[in-house]
Design a protein around this motif. Structure first.
Motif, PDB file in Angstrom:
ATOM      1  N   ASP A  67       4.386  42.766 107.846  1.00  0.00           N
ATOM      2  CA  ASP A  67       5.100  43.963 107.443  1.00  0.00           C
ATOM      3  C   ASP A  67       4.195  45.174 107.671  1.00  0.00           C
ATOM      4  N   HIS A 129      -0.203  34.880 100.816  1.00  0.00           N
ATOM      5  CA  HIS A 129       0.351  36.231 100.833  1.00  0.00           C
ATOM      6  C   HIS A 129      -0.692  37.258 100.395  1.00  0.00           C
ATOM      7  N   GLU A 130      -1.434  36.936  99.346  1.00  0.00           N
ATOM      8  CA  GLU A 130      -2.462  37.865  98.880  1.00  0.00           C
ATOM      9  C   GLU A 130      -3.524  38.084  99.946  1.00  0.00           C
ATOM     10  N   CYS A 133      -2.326  40.245 102.870  1.00  0.00           N
ATOM     11  CA  CYS A 133      -2.173  41.643 102.460  1.00  0.00           C
ATOM     12  C   CYS A 133      -3.519  42.317 102.185  1.00  0.00           C
ATOM     13  N   ARG A 144      -4.335  48.121 106.273  1.00  0.00           N
ATOM     14  CA  ARG A 144      -3.677  47.145 105.412  1.00  0.00           C
ATOM     15  C   ARG A 144      -2.284  46.838 105.959  1.00  0.00           C
ATOM     16  N   GLY A 146       1.320  44.221 105.182  1.00  0.00           N
ATOM     17  CA  GLY A 146       1.993  43.296 104.286  1.00  0.00           C
ATOM     18  C   GLY A 146       2.439  42.070 105.061  1.00  0.00           C
ATOM     19  N   SER A 148       5.732  38.924 105.142  1.00  0.00           N
ATOM     20  CA  SER A 148       6.900  38.201 104.638  1.00  0.00           C
ATOM     21  C   SER A 148       6.745  36.750 105.076  1.00  0.00           C
ATOM     22  N   GLY A 181       9.386  41.894 101.201  1.00  0.00           N
ATOM     23  CA  GLY A 181       8.155  41.163 101.475  1.00  0.00           C
ATOM     24  C   GLY A 181       7.892  40.104 100.426  1.00  0.00           C
TER      25      GLY A 181
END
Length: 215
Positions: A67, A129-130, A133, A144, A146, A148, A181
């Motif tokens: 993202d 996911h962390e 990101c 940075r 994101g 999905s 996301g």
């Protein structure tokens, strides 16, 4: 000098030349099987490995779409976008391997296949996911993105179930992206969205010209 020795001396350079050519061809074939930007397996190699992994027991397919990738490209240039793709590939490989396999499907989309026996999948998806990101450095800047993430599980014994499994994970990723996301683990037993040529309708490359439109 004997006839046999003369033949060996004459054939030496030719044999060496063929050896170099063979090594070069093997290198080119290996390159073709991998994504040139990340070094991850390309889709064809990934699917061959996936079929073998599917026969061994319960697995999870994971589809990842970045993202904010277009914003990085538009703001900082394509070299920054390439750096983001490479960094994502490194993080995914460290996350999934050696038990699982990872590939770049194209653009900013990746996929992974994991054996379920050794994974707490919910916890792993949160951690993934962390990590995706988490910011990364590029030419003195901190960038940075994101992510999905969609995941689907199955206990297949037939390789022909692979396509449906990947589509289910792709649908879950799409739902996560529509929700802003994050990650989503689907429990749908079969794909539920319309498809074009075996892929979710609406994905890049699946649009068909409307009646009377340009070809």
């Amino acid at each position: 000098m004997s006839t046999l020795l003369s033949a060996a001396v004459t054939a030496g350079p030719l044999s060496a030349g063929w050896s170099v050519h063979t090594l070069w061809m093997r290198h080119r074939i290996a390159q073709a099987r991998r994504d040139p930007l990340t070094g991850l397996p390309a889709r064809a190699m990934f699917e061959r490995r996936a079929v073998r992994l599917l026969r061994r027991g319960p697995v999870a397919a994971v589809v990842i779409d970045l993202d904010g990738f277009k914003g990085v490209n538009d703001t900082f240039g394509h070299a920054a976008g390439d750096a983001a793709i490479r960094e994502t590939g490194v993080r995914l490989a460290e996350w999934a391997e050696p038990l699982g396999i990872v590939a770049r499907l194209g653009g900013d989309e990746f996929a992974a296949l994991l054996p379920l026996a050794d994974w707490d999948l919910n916890g792993e998806l949160v951690a993934l996911h962390e990590w995706l990101c988490h910011p990364f450095g590029y030419e003195g800047r901190t960038l940075r993105l994101g992510a999905s993430i969609g995941a689907a599980c199955t206990v297949p014994t037939r390789p022909d179930q692979w396509s449906a499994l990947l589509r289910r994970a792709d649908e879950a990723m799409y739902e996560a992206k529509r929700g802003g996301g994050g990650w989503l683990l689907t429990d749908a037993p079969v794909p539920v969205m319309a498809s074009v040529n075996g892929r979710r309708a609406g994905r890049t490359g699946t649009h068909t010209p409307s009646a009377g439109g340009a070809a």
